[in-house]
Design an enzyme around this catalytic site. Sequence first.
Site, PDB file in Angstrom:
ATOM      1  CD  GLU A   1      -2.993   0.684  -0.123  1.00  0.00           C
ATOM      2  OE1 GLU A   1      -3.230  -0.481  -0.517  1.00  0.00           O
ATOM      3  OE2 GLU A   1      -3.397   1.703  -0.721  1.00  0.00           O
TER       4      GLU A   1
ATOM      5  CG  HIS B   1       5.712   0.118  -3.236  1.00  0.00           C
ATOM      6  ND1 HIS B   1       5.664  -1.086  -2.579  1.00  0.00           N
ATOM      7  CD2 HIS B   1       7.006   0.515  -3.196  1.00  0.00           C
ATOM      8  CE1 HIS B   1       6.874  -1.410  -2.163  1.00  0.00           C
ATOM      9  NE2 HIS B   1       7.709  -0.454  -2.509  1.00  0.00           N
TER      10      HIS B   1
ATOM     11  CD  GLN C   1      19.071   0.537  -3.781  1.00  0.00           C
ATOM     12  OE1 GLN C   1      18.944   1.141  -4.832  1.00  0.00           O
ATOM     13  NE2 GLN C   1      18.165   0.634  -2.815  1.00  0.00           N
TER      14      GLN C   1
ATOM     15  CD  GLN D   1      15.576   5.959  -1.526  1.00  0.00           C
ATOM     16  OE1 GLN D   1      16.350   5.029  -1.621  1.00  0.00           O
ATOM     17  NE2 GLN D   1      14.278   5.818  -1.724  1.00  0.00           N
TER      18      GLN D   1
HETATM   19  N1  LIG Z   1       5.225   2.479   4.034  1.00  0.00           N
HETATM   20  C1  LIG Z   1       5.528   3.298   3.055  1.00  0.00           C
HETATM   21  N2  LIG Z   1       4.848   4.457   2.895  1.00  0.00           N
HETATM   22  C2  LIG Z   1       5.154   5.322   1.897  1.00  0.00           C
HETATM   23  N3  LIG Z   1       6.122   5.095   1.000  1.00  0.00           N
HETATM   24  C3  LIG Z   1       6.824   3.956   1.108  1.00  0.00           C
HETATM   25  C4  LIG Z   1       6.568   3.010   2.130  1.00  0.00           C
HETATM   26  N4  LIG Z   1       7.428   1.979   1.996  1.00  0.00           N
HETATM   27  C5  LIG Z   1       8.189   2.276   0.929  1.00  0.00           C
HETATM   28  N5  LIG Z   1       7.832   3.461   0.394  1.00  0.00           N
HETATM   29  C6  LIG Z   1       8.474   4.148  -0.724  1.00  0.00           C
HETATM   30  O1  LIG Z   1       8.366   3.380  -1.890  1.00  0.00           O
HETATM   31  C7  LIG Z   1       9.517   3.596  -2.710  1.00  0.00           C
HETATM   32  C8  LIG Z   1      10.099   2.282  -3.058  1.00  0.00           C
HETATM   33  O2  LIG Z   1      10.563   1.660  -1.880  1.00  0.00           O
HETATM   34  P1  LIG Z   1      10.986   0.151  -1.772  1.00  0.00           P
HETATM   35  O3  LIG Z   1      10.619  -0.558  -3.030  1.00  0.00           O
HETATM   36  O4  LIG Z   1      12.352   0.034  -1.258  1.00  0.00           O
HETATM   37  O5  LIG Z   1       9.948  -0.392  -0.687  1.00  0.00           O
HETATM   38  P2  LIG Z   1      10.114  -0.764   0.809  1.00  0.00           P
HETATM   39  O6  LIG Z   1       8.876  -1.386   1.274  1.00  0.00           O
HETATM   40  O7  LIG Z   1      10.679   0.428   1.514  1.00  0.00           O
HETATM   41  O8  LIG Z   1      11.164  -1.875   0.777  1.00  0.00           O
HETATM   42  P3  LIG Z   1      12.203  -2.205   1.883  1.00  0.00           P
HETATM   43  O9  LIG Z   1      11.873  -3.554   2.287  1.00  0.00           O
HETATM   44  O10 LIG Z   1      13.453  -2.040   1.077  1.00  0.00           O
HETATM   45  O11 LIG Z   1      12.129  -1.232   2.996  1.00  0.00           O
HETATM   46  C9  LIG Z   1      10.475   4.469  -1.891  1.00  0.00           C
HETATM   47  O12 LIG Z   1      10.325   5.813  -2.287  1.00  0.00           O
HETATM   48  C10 LIG Z   1       9.959   4.262  -0.486  1.00  0.00           C
HETATM   49  O13 LIG Z   1      10.245   5.353   0.367  1.00  0.00           O
HETATM   50  C1  LIG Z   2      14.716   4.566  -4.929  1.00  0.00           C
HETATM   51  C2  LIG Z   2      15.015   3.097  -5.141  1.00  0.00           C
HETATM   52  C3  LIG Z   2      13.958   2.453  -6.021  1.00  0.00           C
HETATM   53  C4  LIG Z   2      16.346   3.002  -5.885  1.00  0.00           C
HETATM   54  O1  LIG Z   2      16.692   1.675  -6.107  1.00  0.00           O
HETATM   55  C5  LIG Z   2      15.132   2.346  -3.801  1.00  0.00           C
HETATM   56  O2  LIG Z   2      16.176   2.817  -3.034  1.00  0.00           O
HETATM   57  C6  LIG Z   2      13.846   2.325  -3.035  1.00  0.00           C
HETATM   58  O3  LIG Z   2      13.045   1.445  -3.357  1.00  0.00           O
HETATM   59  O4  LIG Z   2      13.642   3.138  -2.127  1.00  0.00           O
HETATM   60  N1  BAL Z   3      13.859   1.542   0.328  1.00  0.00           N
HETATM   61  C1  BAL Z   3      15.266   1.343   0.559  1.00  0.00           C
HETATM   62  C2  BAL Z   3      15.881   0.435  -0.404  1.00  0.00           C
HETATM   63  C3  BAL Z   3      16.871  -0.474   0.245  1.00  0.00           C
HETATM   64  O1  BAL Z   3      16.662  -0.864   1.397  1.00  0.00           O
HETATM   65  O2  BAL Z   3      17.883  -0.812  -0.375  1.00  0.00           O
END
Ligand SMILES: Nc1ncnc2c1ncn2[C@@H]1O[C@H](COP(=O)(O)OP(=O)(O)OP(=O)(O)O)[C@@H](O)[C@H]1O
Ligand SMILES: CC(C)(CO)[C@@H](O)C(=O)[O-]
Ligand code: BAL
EC number: 6.3.2.1
Length: 281
Positions: free
Chosen positions: A35, A37, A61, A153
Amino acid sequence: MKKVTSIKEMQKIIKDFQREGRSIGLIPTMGYLHEGHLTLAKKARLENDIVVMSVFVNPLQFGEEEDLATYPRDLERDMELAAEVKVDYLFHPTAEEMYPQMQEITMNVGARTERLCGASRPGHFDGVVVVVSKLFNIIQPERAYFGKKDAQQFAVIDLLVKNFNFPIELVAVDTVRESDGLAKSSRNVHLTAGERKEATVLFASLQAAEAIITEGEKNPSRIIDVMKTMLNEKTSGEIDYVEILSYPELQPIEEVGGVIIIALAVKFSKARLIDNIIITA
Ligand SMILES: Nc1ncnc2c1ncn2[C@@H]1O[C@H](COP(=O)(O)OP(=O)(O)OP(=O)(O)O)[C@@H](O)[C@H]1O
Ligand SMILES: CC(C)(CO)[C@@H](O)C(=O)[O-]
Ligand code: BAL
């Protein structure tokens, strides 16, 4: 929704839309959508003619000891979810497509990375700015959407955009949480049932910190001590960091005041989780 794996094909599609004067919104992700994303995508849908979401687990990364190999992936499900929120293009290149000469591409971020995840994941933000720069160059969006859960980030990409003159508006979206407060994260799937229950203390400790500040506490160390005690009592996870810094500069502060970030990272058995709140004190 159309899936695109080739950079050349993506660039051609973008060029055609640019000729028509259509605005493009980009949501960079590593997939395994939730949710959080989808909230970014819904906002992008409202504000742009064309919405592109990238799904790419960026090897650059991840540190050697980190979870690149086990990072959760489910492209079929991602495509269904992205289509539901009316994403137009899902850009899903392979690592070979993105990095044909991987060793030759380097960028080095200094500012805003000395602390928090920048300190505990050396090289992480170098990899993030490389892939984000490439995505910005390929998609050339008018707006790019990022979550505040990754607040460091966002601060780094904000500098990247300003330093390298990307004509892109960055949009920061509030952290989407589970009903018990846990920030949605793809990595939550790697928590054991017990860890999932304990993990509510992450956000609870941030809320406790905010409450103490509201009551008048100005000493960052005392607030951090309260948070660490809470985290140690309630989780089996290992604290990676708990910090209070200025935002977006991410510098240590002697006294709480102005815009600050209270941020933490906790390592569970198979997932390292981060969370933060940004407040004006
Ligand atoms: N709970 C959230 N609320 C709002 N935005 C989010 C949330 N989780 C992730 N995002 C944003 O979605 C984008 C993609 O993030 P990513 O695919 O790394 O997801 P993630 O759930 O943060 O994964 P991770 O397991 O790496 O923490 C980034 O800009 C991140 O900040
Ligand atoms: C911005 C991003 C897609 C770059 O790989 C990653 O760091 C994430 O998911 O936050
Ligand atoms: N949302 C952050 C991506 C990472 O953990 O590499």
